[in-house]
Design a protein around this motif. Structure first.
Motif, PDB file in Angstrom:
ATOM      1  N   GLN A 170      48.543  35.544  32.136  1.00 48.55           N
ATOM      2  CA  GLN A 170      47.364  34.606  32.510  1.00 48.55           C
ATOM      3  C   GLN A 170      47.074  34.509  34.115  1.00 48.55           C
ATOM      4  OE1 GLN A 170      47.813  31.497  30.583  1.00 48.55           O
ATOM      5  NE2 GLN A 170      47.167  29.744  32.231  1.00 48.55           N
ATOM      6  N   GLY A 171      47.286  35.209  34.757  1.00 47.54           N
ATOM      7  CA  GLY A 171      47.258  35.582  36.011  1.00 47.54           C
ATOM      8  C   GLY A 171      45.540  36.267  36.493  1.00 47.54           C
ATOM      9  N   SER A 172      46.472  37.024  36.064  1.00 51.12           N
ATOM     10  CA  SER A 172      45.272  38.940  36.142  1.00 51.12           C
ATOM     11  C   SER A 172      44.188  39.174  35.579  1.00 51.12           C
ATOM     12  CB  SER A 172      46.295  39.833  36.471  1.00 51.12           C
ATOM     13  OG  SER A 172      46.841  39.945  37.270  1.00 51.12           O
ATOM     14  N   LEU A 173      44.578  38.670  34.042  1.00 47.30           N
ATOM     15  CA  LEU A 173      43.375  39.352  33.197  1.00 47.30           C
ATOM     16  C   LEU A 173      43.008  38.260  32.410  1.00 47.30           C
ATOM     17  CD1 LEU A 173      45.392  41.875  30.576  1.00 47.30           C
ATOM     18  CD2 LEU A 173      43.754  41.940  32.086  1.00 47.30           C
ATOM     19  N   CYS A 174      42.769  36.363  32.834  1.00 42.94           N
ATOM     20  CA  CYS A 174      42.634  35.490  32.109  1.00 42.94           C
ATOM     21  C   CYS A 174      41.869  34.335  33.510  1.00 42.94           C
ATOM     22  CB  CYS A 174      43.527  34.297  31.154  1.00 42.94           C
ATOM     23  SG  CYS A 174      43.689  35.630  29.578  1.00 42.94           S
ATOM     24  N   MET A 175      42.526  34.274  34.554  1.00 49.82           N
ATOM     25  CA  MET A 175      42.098  33.434  36.011  1.00 49.82           C
ATOM     26  C   MET A 175      40.817  34.116  36.334  1.00 49.82           C
ATOM     27  SD  MET A 175      45.685  31.184  35.643  1.00 49.82           S
ATOM     28  CE  MET A 175      45.025  30.079  37.043  1.00 49.82           C
ATOM     29  N   TYR A 176      41.778  35.447  36.324  1.00 49.50           N
ATOM     30  CA  TYR A 176      40.970  36.293  37.394  1.00 49.50           C
ATOM     31  C   TYR A 176      39.517  36.051  36.932  1.00 49.50           C
ATOM     32  CZ  TYR A 176      38.892  40.257  39.658  1.00 49.50           C
ATOM     33  OH  TYR A 176      38.084  40.972  40.659  1.00 49.50           O
ATOM     34  N   VAL A 182      28.764  39.333  35.384  1.00 48.04           N
ATOM     35  CA  VAL A 182      29.143  40.153  34.741  1.00 48.04           C
ATOM     36  C   VAL A 182      28.826  40.764  33.690  1.00 48.04           C
ATOM     37  CG1 VAL A 182      31.582  40.520  34.009  1.00 48.04           C
ATOM     38  CG2 VAL A 182      31.148  41.930  35.420  1.00 48.04           C
ATOM     39  N   VAL A 183      27.904  42.337  34.296  1.00 46.57           N
ATOM     40  CA  VAL A 183      27.674  43.218  32.880  1.00 46.57           C
ATOM     41  C   VAL A 183      28.158  44.790  32.616  1.00 46.57           C
ATOM     42  CG1 VAL A 183      25.697  43.857  30.551  1.00 46.57           C
ATOM     43  CG2 VAL A 183      25.730  41.554  32.089  1.00 46.57           C
ATOM     44  N   GLY A 184      29.269  44.388  31.314  1.00 45.88           N
ATOM     45  CA  GLY A 184      29.336  46.357  31.866  1.00 45.88           C
ATOM     46  C   GLY A 184      31.136  46.315  31.701  1.00 45.88           C
ATOM     47  N   LEU A 185      31.435  47.710  32.007  1.00 48.79           N
ATOM     48  CA  LEU A 185      32.771  48.037  30.848  1.00 48.79           C
ATOM     49  C   LEU A 185      33.389  47.921  32.388  1.00 48.79           C
ATOM     50  CD1 LEU A 185      34.601  48.674  29.620  1.00 48.79           C
ATOM     51  CD2 LEU A 185      34.189  51.064  30.155  1.00 48.79           C
ATOM     52  N   LYS A 186      32.999  47.550  33.552  1.00 49.41           N
ATOM     53  CA  LYS A 186      33.311  47.280  35.521  1.00 49.41           C
ATOM     54  C   LYS A 186      33.706  45.757  35.125  1.00 49.41           C
ATOM     55  CE  LYS A 186      29.240  45.611  37.198  1.00 49.41           C
ATOM     56  NZ  LYS A 186      28.127  46.303  37.553  1.00 49.41           N
ATOM     57  N   GLY A 187      33.338  44.995  34.297  1.00 49.22           N
ATOM     58  CA  GLY A 187      34.275  43.503  34.112  1.00 49.22           C
ATOM     59  C   GLY A 187      35.727  44.193  33.242  1.00 49.22           C
ATOM     60  N   PRO A 188      36.071  44.400  32.046  1.00 49.42           N
ATOM     61  CA  PRO A 188      37.107  44.250  32.006  1.00 49.42           C
ATOM     62  C   PRO A 188      38.162  45.018  32.819  1.00 49.42           C
ATOM     63  CG  PRO A 188      35.909  45.273  29.715  1.00 49.42           C
ATOM     64  CD  PRO A 188      34.825  44.371  30.883  1.00 49.42           C
ATOM     65  N   LEU A 189      37.645  46.564  33.757  1.00 48.41           N
ATOM     66  CA  LEU A 189      38.011  47.534  33.809  1.00 48.41           C
ATOM     67  C   LEU A 189      38.782  46.523  35.451  1.00 48.41           C
ATOM     68  CD1 LEU A 189      36.257  51.109  33.327  1.00 48.41           C
ATOM     69  CD2 LEU A 189      38.507  49.445  32.529  1.00 48.41           C
ATOM     70  N   GLY A 190      37.983  45.717  35.960  1.00 47.72           N
ATOM     71  CA  GLY A 190      38.631  45.293  37.021  1.00 47.72           C
ATOM     72  C   GLY A 190      39.598  44.348  36.629  1.00 47.72           C
ATOM     73  N   CYS A 191      39.782  43.792  35.657  1.00 47.15           N
ATOM     74  CA  CYS A 191      40.636  42.248  35.431  1.00 47.15           C
ATOM     75  C   CYS A 191      41.407  43.338  35.414  1.00 47.15           C
ATOM     76  CB  CYS A 191      40.480  41.828  34.044  1.00 47.15           C
ATOM     77  SG  CYS A 191      39.368  40.771  34.049  1.00 47.15           S
ATOM     78  N   LEU A 192      41.381  44.877  34.777  1.00 44.25           N
ATOM     79  CA  LEU A 192      42.691  46.005  34.077  1.00 44.25           C
ATOM     80  C   LEU A 192      43.547  46.334  35.511  1.00 44.25           C
ATOM     81  CD1 LEU A 192      41.369  48.057  31.176  1.00 44.25           C
ATOM     82  CD2 LEU A 192      42.765  45.991  31.852  1.00 44.25           C
ATOM     83  N   THR A 193      42.558  45.991  36.718  1.00 44.47           N
ATOM     84  CA  THR A 193      43.094  46.352  37.620  1.00 44.47           C
ATOM     85  C   THR A 193      43.902  45.703  38.529  1.00 44.47           C
ATOM     86  OG1 THR A 193      41.384  48.213  37.925  1.00 44.47           O
ATOM     87  CG2 THR A 193      42.016  47.183  40.582  1.00 44.47           C
ATOM     88  N   THR A 203      41.538  47.177  50.731  1.00 47.19           N
ATOM     89  CA  THR A 203      40.778  48.485  50.959  1.00 47.19           C
ATOM     90  C   THR A 203      41.699  49.397  49.930  1.00 47.19           C
ATOM     91  OG1 THR A 203      42.351  48.778  52.089  1.00 47.19           O
ATOM     92  CG2 THR A 203      40.523  48.846  53.277  1.00 47.19           C
ATOM     93  N   MET A 204      42.137  48.809  48.857  1.00 46.79           N
ATOM     94  CA  MET A 204      43.062  49.610  47.341  1.00 46.79           C
ATOM     95  C   MET A 204      41.663  49.954  47.039  1.00 46.79           C
ATOM     96  SD  MET A 204      45.896  47.573  45.223  1.00 46.79           S
ATOM     97  CE  MET A 204      44.000  47.048  44.217  1.00 46.79           C
ATOM     98  N   HIS A 205      41.902  50.921  46.351  1.00 49.05           N
ATOM     99  CA  HIS A 205      41.060  51.579  45.163  1.00 49.05           C
ATOM    100  C   HIS A 205      42.197  52.049  44.000  1.00 49.05           C
ATOM    101  CE1 HIS A 205      38.805  55.103  42.959  1.00 49.05           C
ATOM    102  NE2 HIS A 205      37.645  54.239  43.560  1.00 49.05           N
ATOM    103  N   HIS A 206      40.972  51.711  42.730  1.00 49.41           N
ATOM    104  CA  HIS A 206      41.358  51.673  41.619  1.00 49.41           C
ATOM    105  C   HIS A 206      42.327  52.949  41.107  1.00 49.41           C
ATOM    106  CE1 HIS A 206      38.386  53.210  39.284  1.00 49.41           C
ATOM    107  NE2 HIS A 206      37.299  52.438  40.034  1.00 49.41           N
ATOM    108  N   SER A 207      42.258  54.099  41.717  1.00 52.14           N
ATOM    109  CA  SER A 207      42.811  54.816  41.451  1.00 52.14           C
ATOM    110  C   SER A 207      43.902  54.832  42.274  1.00 52.14           C
ATOM    111  CB  SER A 207      42.125  56.252  41.392  1.00 52.14           C
ATOM    112  OG  SER A 207      41.886  56.196  42.680  1.00 52.14           O
ATOM    113  N   GLN A 208      43.802  54.426  43.089  1.00 51.21           N
ATOM    114  CA  GLN A 208      45.642  53.759  43.762  1.00 51.21           C
ATOM    115  C   GLN A 208      46.682  53.451  42.606  1.00 51.21           C
ATOM    116  OE1 GLN A 208      43.885  52.579  47.344  1.00 51.21           O
ATOM    117  NE2 GLN A 208      44.540  54.577  48.550  1.00 51.21           N
ATOM    118  N   VAL A 209      45.577  52.342  42.034  1.00 52.88           N
ATOM    119  CA  VAL A 209      46.893  51.458  40.824  1.00 52.88           C
ATOM    120  C   VAL A 209      47.532  52.304  40.078  1.00 52.88           C
ATOM    121  CG1 VAL A 209      46.670  49.066  39.655  1.00 52.88           C
ATOM    122  CG2 VAL A 209      45.131  49.133  42.036  1.00 52.88           C
TER     123      VAL A 209
END
Ligand code: TGC
Ligand code: FAD
Length: 405
Positions: A118-124, A251-262, A332-338
């Motif tokens: 709800q929060g991270s994948l849809c509201m974000y 947003v256009v591109g895979l970075k859209g959904p990947l940003g939600c996954l982070t 300052t968090m990087h997605h590879s740290q996640v």
């Protein structure tokens, strides 16, 4: 339960600072690294889990039923989109969001999954990529639990490489026509809206598809051994026509959904600690009273070594998650740290749950004991939001500069 808000208003009255709760495990006094707000919020959610989730969750798991009756309470506490500022959301920091995920997953991964989706994948994505009209239309209702979302990225032909998705959208006049199918979608059949990712001639784009739109249907995936207290579905999109105003414009591109996954992976890195603590504490208490060969098994070296190892791994996970949260709050968090944190902590949670299950002996296979439920749930958690292998490879790419996917 009153809503959770930063300290200047309700929380001190709701949850005074107190000694460590029985449901907690804190070998390194990580609590001393938390603010009063953060402690109060963790304790309030811990009480909710003890009083409202734990009494019903084994039966819900056995019945393969998501306890939807909890949704109004999760919403009333401000747990849906809790780290979003404005739009009737609680505006908590990311450490609070992590602690909330940890406590909810101590109850069950299915409840934490609901809140993550709800929060991270849809509201974000509506917040980050949506128009102001979309934000004001959906976010307040989603925070109140009046509008439930699902996130459609994975497809039947594979989830690890979403860039190869087959679902596509074609612009026809002022509308988009979407065709395709999504698989393994949490909340699918109970969702009022789906965030659907589709390829277009300009790249991958996100669309808000409302339940009831002609051509859009959802069907539950039944007979799961894992995440039984969570809805998992297939989505079908057969010439689904949505207006341009339902496309996420920013947003256009895979970075859209990947940003939600982070965002969601971040919550999972914390959540797995909750599963591990629940499993560990049950094994510890059992070991103290289970007498075999004339003494409690807790008096034997191998049981102590195993318990100590669980404690070590949980503590490591707690410190990793907290530092990740501080980095996220600092921006300052990087997605590879996640990725490293999700990989480490879910692996830790799964191993702890399996070992706790064994320490409980035959009784450990009963629904009465939580480790087997957590263990089965974590078999999904280690797969979704990027499999363990994918996260290893993301860290490997970060270290070497070469993608080995
Ligand atoms: P790649 O070239 O790496 O990236 C494309 C663009 O995206 C950017 N990016 C990210 N941005 C934010 N967060 C991340 N984690 C990001 N990862 C990459 C990247 O900078 C790039 O941007 P730009 O501006 O250059 O275009 O793309 P790739 O195709 O090589 O991706 C590789 C890989 C394997 C890392 C990616 O495909 C991946 O993460 N796969 C795993 C898929 C996955 O996790 N699916 C989850 C589905 S949702 C789900 O499971 C919900 S469960 C919910 C629940 O119940 O809790
Ligand atoms: P595949 O991608 O087919 O991978 C199969 C195996 O191959 C895995 O072990 C993987 O690690 C391995 N592998 C893949 N690539 C490589 C490589 N290059 N090198 C070595 N090994 C590799 N998705 C959504 O979009 N929304 C949701 O809400 C959602 N909820 C879910 C809920 C549940 C309960 C589950 C189980 C899944 C959910 N998913 C959801 C889907 C999930 O994200 C995918 O299952 C996951 O991304 C993996 O995709 P896959 O299952 O197709 O496995």
């Amino acid at each position: 339960m009153p809503p959770l808000r930063p300290l200047e208003n309700t929380m001190t009255a709701v949850a005074p600072k107190s000694a460590e709760t029985p449901s907690a495990f804190d070998y390194f006094n990580v609590r001393t690294l938390l603010s009063e707000d953060e402690i109060a919020i963790q304790e309030a959610v811990a009480r909710f889990v003890d009083e409202r989730v734990l009494p019903i969750i084994p039966q819900a798991f056995e019945d393969h039923r998501f306890p939807k009756e909890l949704v109004p309470e999760l919403a009333a506490m401000g747990l849906l989109g809790c780290n979003i500022e404005g739009y009737d959301c609680a505006g908590l920091n990311n450490v609070c969001y992590g602690l909330i995920c940890q406590e909810l997953e101590r109850g069950d991964s299915g409840v934490r999954s609901f809140v993550s989706v709800q929060g991270s994948l849809c509201m974000y994505p509506i917040l980050a990529y949506g128009s102001e009209e979309q934000r004001t239309k959906y976010l307040p209702r989603m925070a109140k639990g009046e509008c439930i979302g699902c996130f459609g990225l994975t497809e039947p032909d594979g989830g690890s490489d979403p860039g190869t998705m087959k679902t596509h959208a074609v612009k026809k006049g002022g509308d988009w026509v979407i065709n395709g199918a999504k698989m393994w979608i949490t909340n699918g059949t109970i969702a009022d809206i789906a965030i659907v990712w589709a390829s277009t001639d300009q790249g991958i784009m996100g669309f808000i598809v409302e339940k009831g739109t002609p051509g859009y249907t959802a069907r539950d995936i039944l007979r799961k051994f894992s995440l039984r207290a969570s809805v998992t579905s297939e989505l079908f999109l057969d010439n689904v026509r949505v207006p341009e105003s339902q496309r996420l414009p920013n947003v256009v591109g895979l970075k859209g959904p990947l940003g939600c996954l982070t965002q969601a992976r971040y919550g999972i890195a914390w959540g797995a600690i909750g599963s591990a603590i629940a499993s560990f504490k049950e094994a510890l208490e059992f070991a103290k009273i289970r007498v075999v060969f004339g003494r409690p098994i807790a008096h034997t070296q191998t049981i102590q070594r195993r318990l100590a190892d669980m404690a070590r791994r949980i503590t490591t996970g707690q410190l990793l998650a907290l530092q990740l949260g501080r980095l996220k709050d600092a921006g300052t968090m990087h997605h590879s740290q996640v990725s490293m944190a999700k990989w480490n902590n879910v692996r830790m949670g799964l191993d702890v749950a399996r070992d706790a299950r064994d320490i409980l002996g035959a009784g450990g296979i009963s629904i009465e004991c939580s480790p087997i439920r957590h263990m089965l749930n974590l078999e999904s958690v280690i797969t979704y939001e990027g499999t363990e292998t994918i996260h290893e490879l993301i860290v490997g790419r970060e270290l070497t500069g070469h993608a080995a996917f």
